[in-house]
Write a protein that holds these residues in place. Sequence first.
Motif, PDB file in Angstrom:
ATOM      1  N   ARG A  29      -2.690   6.188   6.831  1.00  0.00           N
ATOM      2  CA  ARG A  29      -3.509   6.059   5.624  1.00  0.00           C
ATOM      3  C   ARG A  29      -4.955   6.489   5.877  1.00  0.00           C
ATOM      4  NH1 ARG A  29      -4.307   0.794   4.090  1.00  0.00           N
ATOM      5  NH2 ARG A  29      -5.208   1.677   2.170  1.00  0.00           N
ATOM      6  N   ASP A  67      -5.567  -2.403   5.190  1.00  0.00           N
ATOM      7  CA  ASP A  67      -6.755  -1.749   5.750  1.00  0.00           C
ATOM      8  C   ASP A  67      -7.039  -2.280   7.150  1.00  0.00           C
ATOM      9  OD1 ASP A  67      -6.890  -0.536   3.291  1.00  0.00           O
ATOM     10  OD2 ASP A  67      -8.724  -1.555   2.643  1.00  0.00           O
ATOM     11  N   SER A  78      -0.332   4.817  -1.105  1.00  0.00           N
ATOM     12  CA  SER A  78      -1.347   5.524  -0.321  1.00  0.00           C
ATOM     13  C   SER A  78      -0.803   6.095   0.986  1.00  0.00           C
ATOM     14  CB  SER A  78      -2.540   4.607  -0.023  1.00  0.00           C
ATOM     15  OG  SER A  78      -2.150   3.508   0.775  1.00  0.00           O
ATOM     16  N   ASP A  81      -6.866   8.143   2.927  1.00  0.00           N
ATOM     17  CA  ASP A  81      -7.147   7.186   1.869  1.00  0.00           C
ATOM     18  C   ASP A  81      -8.307   6.277   2.255  1.00  0.00           C
ATOM     19  OD1 ASP A  81      -6.369   5.600  -0.614  1.00  0.00           O
ATOM     20  OD2 ASP A  81      -6.052   4.080   0.926  1.00  0.00           O
ATOM     21  N   LEU A  82      -8.301   5.803   3.499  1.00  0.00           N
ATOM     22  CA  LEU A  82      -9.381   4.936   3.970  1.00  0.00           C
ATOM     23  C   LEU A  82     -10.708   5.684   3.998  1.00  0.00           C
ATOM     24  CD1 LEU A  82      -7.517   3.209   6.943  1.00  0.00           C
ATOM     25  CD2 LEU A  82      -8.151   2.140   4.778  1.00  0.00           C
ATOM     26  N   THR A 136       0.826  -1.217   0.000  1.00  0.00           N
ATOM     27  CA  THR A 136       0.000   0.000   0.000  1.00  0.00           C
ATOM     28  C   THR A 136       0.858   1.264   0.000  1.00  0.00           C
ATOM     29  OG1 THR A 136      -0.118  -0.167   2.422  1.00  0.00           O
ATOM     30  CG2 THR A 136      -1.959  -1.098   1.160  1.00  0.00           C
ATOM     31  N   GLN A 155     -11.611   8.405   2.332  1.00  0.00           N
ATOM     32  CA  GLN A 155     -12.085   8.769   0.991  1.00  0.00           C
ATOM     33  C   GLN A 155     -12.689   7.583   0.253  1.00  0.00           C
ATOM     34  OE1 GLN A 155      -8.512  10.459  -0.643  1.00  0.00           O
ATOM     35  NE2 GLN A 155      -8.659  12.304   0.624  1.00  0.00           N
ATOM     36  N   ASN A 156     -12.291   6.386   0.651  1.00  0.00           N
ATOM     37  CA  ASN A 156     -12.822   5.183   0.015  1.00  0.00           C
ATOM     38  C   ASN A 156     -13.901   4.508   0.843  1.00  0.00           C
ATOM     39  OD1 ASN A 156     -11.164   4.601  -2.570  1.00  0.00           O
ATOM     40  ND2 ASN A 156      -9.603   5.171  -1.075  1.00  0.00           N
ATOM     41  N   LYS A 175     -13.954   3.385   3.918  1.00  0.00           N
ATOM     42  CA  LYS A 175     -13.543   2.189   4.651  1.00  0.00           C
ATOM     43  C   LYS A 175     -13.438   2.388   6.162  1.00  0.00           C
ATOM     44  CE  LYS A 175     -11.024   0.135   0.774  1.00  0.00           C
ATOM     45  NZ  LYS A 175      -9.705  -0.385   0.291  1.00  0.00           N
TER      46      LYS A 175
END
Length: 369
Positions: free
Chosen positions: A314, A299, A127, A317-318, A124, A320-321, A323
């Motif tokens: 992260r 994740d 990210s 990134d998490l 990862t 925005q997705n 998660k």
Amino acid sequence: MTFQKACVVSVSVVALIASAAPSFAQTDLNALYEAAKGEGQLTVIALPHDWCGYGAVIDGFKAKYPGITVNELNPDAGSADEIEAIKANKDNKGEGAPDVIDVGLPFGPSAKADGLIQPYKVSTWDSIPADAKDADGYWYGDYYGVMAFLVNSDLVAKAPTSWAELTGADYANQVALAGDPRASAQAIQSVYAAGLANGAKTAEDAANLGLKFFGDVQSKGNFVPVIGKAASLAQGTTPIVIAWDYNALAWRDGFAGNPKAEVIVPSDAVLAGVYVQAISAFAPHPNAAKLWMEYLYSDEGQLGWLKGYCHPIRFNDLAQNGKVPQELLAALPPAEAYAKAVFPTVDDQNAAKAIITKDWDSVVGANVQ
């Protein structure tokens, strides 16, 4: 303002913004796992189970990758102790040699310069924000938090809400640091934060003003030269402990109301700190070390830290997705507490660290143990 937005804002303060990074082959996790199983063990150091949710993170790693024993060295060690453990065990492939370290940000570049760590880029990698990692993969940010006060409400009638209040007569024999400022990154950053609260404009000012401040806390009889922990706060030895918010929040939850405790982000200075991961250049179990890094930056591993109140590197990134579970966001402190967080650079932290570790004894004169 939602907490998610606050995290994005605070990360931008230190320019933790992901940028394009060179692509690289996806790690074959199955092959890496088989190689790690062949080694049979991972040796970690300085990972208290109530720090950043590490107890559950370690359990998660063992459950996901059976057949690998996790050997846990000196959970209460500081960042400097971790570096010394690598140096002392360069030729040792036994139980005392750490495979991986989790240290304050300044220790990453210095460990690279000293040839003590080896490069590895996790799957990862792209990210992880560019400004939170070494371009060559020698070290990489893992999580961050802000400096806070954990207060035993059963013993402290009026909790302090600012650094300035810690010198007041109400807090005699009550204020402690969660580490020795001559070795612990957490304690060094506490001194730095106090300097910011006293008007520091540069890292050197922050170090000197922070030392002066704690000298004042000491001279007023308010400082307790004991490393503050959950147990010492509950027992009343250290009713006010200065620690990273994720430690303070985890300790508070662990009390389950006995004693009553509250976590306060001081109003006059909010200092944020990034910790970093790295693999020892002399790791006895290099494949297990790489697999550990893959887990931490997956994740699952990142959310494990978030459950322990740490802001994983992260996080953006998490989020925005989609998660990050809403229940995790709801369990975190109010967004407003993080709005004015300051992220010192590596150079700033190194400059302050040099002064604080050298001058603590002469300026403050408290032998923290």
